[in-house]
Enzyme design. Structure first.
Site, PDB file in Angstrom:
ATOM      1  N   ARG A   1       0.832  -1.208   0.000  1.00  0.00           N
ATOM      2  CA  ARG A   1       0.000   0.000   0.000  1.00  0.00           C
ATOM      3  C   ARG A   1       0.864   1.256   0.000  1.00  0.00           C
ATOM      4  O   ARG A   1       0.520   2.263  -0.624  1.00  0.00           O
ATOM      5  CB  ARG A   1      -0.947  -0.030   1.207  1.00  0.00           C
TER       6      ARG A   1
ATOM      7  N   LYS B   1      -2.558   6.534   1.513  1.00  0.00           N
ATOM      8  CA  LYS B   1      -2.373   6.993   2.889  1.00  0.00           C
ATOM      9  C   LYS B   1      -1.480   8.238   2.905  1.00  0.00           C
ATOM     10  O   LYS B   1      -0.368   8.234   3.438  1.00  0.00           O
ATOM     11  CB  LYS B   1      -1.796   5.863   3.738  1.00  0.00           C
TER      12      LYS B   1
ATOM     13  N   GLU C   1     -16.125   6.100   4.832  1.00  0.00           N
ATOM     14  CA  GLU C   1     -15.369   5.607   5.986  1.00  0.00           C
ATOM     15  C   GLU C   1     -15.257   6.732   7.003  1.00  0.00           C
ATOM     16  O   GLU C   1     -15.850   7.789   6.826  1.00  0.00           O
ATOM     17  CB  GLU C   1     -13.997   5.096   5.547  1.00  0.00           C
TER      18      GLU C   1
HETATM   19  N1  PLP Z   1      -9.110   4.214   6.680  1.00  0.00           N
HETATM   20  C1  PLP Z   1      -8.302   5.212   7.061  1.00  0.00           C
HETATM   21  C2  PLP Z   1      -8.623   6.585   6.616  1.00  0.00           C
HETATM   22  C3  PLP Z   1      -7.197   4.929   7.877  1.00  0.00           C
HETATM   23  O1  PLP Z   1      -6.394   5.905   8.275  1.00  0.00           O
HETATM   24  C4  PLP Z   1      -6.947   3.605   8.276  1.00  0.00           C
HETATM   25  C5  PLP Z   1      -5.790   3.282   9.097  1.00  0.00           C
HETATM   26  O2  PLP Z   1      -4.796   2.832   8.637  1.00  0.00           O
HETATM   27  C6  PLP Z   1      -7.830   2.608   7.850  1.00  0.00           C
HETATM   28  C7  PLP Z   1      -8.895   2.949   7.060  1.00  0.00           C
HETATM   29  C8  PLP Z   1      -7.623   1.194   8.262  1.00  0.00           C
HETATM   30  O3  PLP Z   1      -6.628   0.571   7.501  1.00  0.00           O
HETATM   31  P1  PLP Z   1      -5.804  -0.644   8.084  1.00  0.00           P
HETATM   32  O4  PLP Z   1      -6.785  -1.677   8.454  1.00  0.00           O
HETATM   33  O5  PLP Z   1      -4.948  -1.078   6.944  1.00  0.00           O
HETATM   34  O6  PLP Z   1      -5.042  -0.129   9.231  1.00  0.00           O
HETATM   35  C1  COI Z   2      -3.927   3.161  11.613  1.00  0.00           C
HETATM   36  O1  COI Z   2      -4.923   2.554  11.996  1.00  0.00           O
HETATM   37  O2  COI Z   2      -2.816   2.614  11.510  1.00  0.00           O
HETATM   38  C2  COI Z   2      -4.002   4.560  11.220  1.00  0.00           C
HETATM   39  O3  COI Z   2      -3.112   5.025  10.592  1.00  0.00           O
HETATM   40  C3  COI Z   2      -5.172   5.355  11.613  1.00  0.00           C
HETATM   41  C4  COI Z   2      -4.816   6.576  12.372  1.00  0.00           C
HETATM   42  C5  COI Z   2      -6.087   7.280  12.685  1.00  0.00           C
HETATM   43  C6  COI Z   2      -4.039   6.320  13.612  1.00  0.00           C
END
Ligand code: PLP
Ligand code: COI
Length: 344
Positions: free
Chosen positions: A79, A181, A217
């Site tokens: 990612r 991200k 989201e």
């Molecule tokens: N959506 C957003 C905007 C986020 O910042 C995060 C955190 O990483 C997620 C979703 C969840 O992603 P993940 O499950 O890969 O941590």
């Molecule tokens: C994560 O879940 O790793 C994120 O980056 C989300 C953030 C709001 C801490």
């Protein structure tokens, strides 16, 4: 280690080592671990002027038998490649990303919280443009870093249901950066989250900015719903971050719990039909949502404000069971950082 693991919140705690690699003249250097937690930059560095930065988030876990493991870091590495490409940043090779994660966790092994404490070690890889830029263009030089910090639950109260509101702000444009991200996605969400907190809500449930009819989201997590016939559904959209937790939960729902799981467009007007709702992400893990407020229209999920719904709880128990070694993981999900060691 004199840390009150069970009472940690989700915050930064400085640990001993971090990983640093610099990109210059078209290539990455060998990278190294350092004790220096400060970054010194030129006043016109690309990141400071035009926010050229992206990041990742994952965790290391102490298992029941004392091992330290990391959950699907290959997907974070992938990612980050996508984030870098979208932001005109150089890609940090995926194998080096995983190796660097292992190095940093190993060097800070005493900061990995004990099994059963409710805390984990959050791992934050990130990259930013370092050389001076003035015209709007990508930097030529970059730094990739990884630091770690022990963390507790993202939402105070852990698995206690939270309340979301539908904000009057958008998170991502149709052809924008919502699917990567980028730091900028979070900068622009700060006003919306402060406003939400001021009004007594825990988080924002963003809608698609093109039509403002579909659920996307929150600022830091994807969303899942459970239908009355126990199907797990999650929004399908090109402008949300492809959460690794969400992808894992959909697999868990199907292959461990025998439930139907579907990614599809979800209209805000249909959420009253669902019996459970939860936020999912590395930081959020699986946080139950009890209520959504959309400009005076209140949706209270039957699971209520006291505890997680039945399916949410099962998903949570199974996912965290896999992460902490209580339940056998699908092939390739768990990366060993350190073999058996007595819990601290
Ligand atoms: N959506 C957003 C905007 C986020 O910042 C995060 C955190 O990483 C997620 C979703 C969840 O992603 P993940 O499950 O890969 O941590
Ligand atoms: C994560 O879940 O790793 C994120 O980056 C989300 C953030 C709001 C801490």
């Amino acid at each position: 280690m004199n840390i009150d693991w069970s009472n940690l919140g989700f915050g930064y705690m400085q640990t001993e080592y971090r990983y640093v690699s610099n990109y210059k003249d078209g290539k990455w250097d060998d990278g190294e671990l350092t004790k220096d937690s400060n970054v010194v930059l030129n006043e016109s560095a690309g990141v400071l002027q035009y926010a050229q930065t992206c990041f990742e988030g994952m965790k290391a876990y102490r298992t029941e038998d004392g091992r330290v493991v990391c959950f699907r870091p290959d997907l974070n590495a992938q990612r980050m490649v996508e984030s870098c490409k979208r932001l005109e940043m150089p890609v940090f090779p995926e194998d080096r990303f995983i190796d660097a994660v292992k190095q940093v966790v190993k060097k800070n092994i005493d900061f990995v919280p004990p099994y059963g404490s409710g805390a984990t070690l959050y791992i934050r890889p990130y990259m930013f443009g370092t050389n001076p830029v003035m015209g709007v263009k990508p930097a030529d030089e970059y730094q990739f870093r990884i630091f770690v910090s022990p963390v507790g639950p993202y939402f105070k109260g852990g698995i206690k249901p939270i309340t979301l509101r539908v904000p009057d702000f958008d998170r991502a444009a149709p052809l924008g950066t919502g699917h990567v991200k980028a730091g900028l996605n979070y900068a622009m969400s700060l006003h919306a989250i402060v406003d939400a907190h001021n009004q007594g809500y825990n988080e924002n449930m963003y809608l698609d900015s093109a039509t403002r009819t579909k659920v996307e989201e929150t600022g830091g997590a994807n969303i899942i719903f459970v239908t009355k016939d126990n199907k797990v559904i999650t929004p399908k959209s090109g402008t949300i971050l492809p959460s690794i937790t969400r992808r894992s939960l959909m697999y868990v729902a199907k292959h461990y719990l025998g439930l139907e799981a579907e990614e599809r467009e979800i209209k805000i007007e249909e959420i009253g039909n669902f019996k459970e709702c939860a936020l999912c992400g590395t930081a959020a893990v699986l946080s139950p949502v009890g209520k959504v407020v959309d400009h005076g229209k209140i949706t209270e999920f039957p699971s209520g404000m006291e505890k997680a719904g039945e399916i949410t709880q099962k998903l949570y128990d199974t996912l965290t069971g896999i992460q902490m070694g209580r339940i056998e993981a699908p092939e390739g999900w768990i990366y060993e950082i350190e073999p058996v060691k007595a819990a601290v």
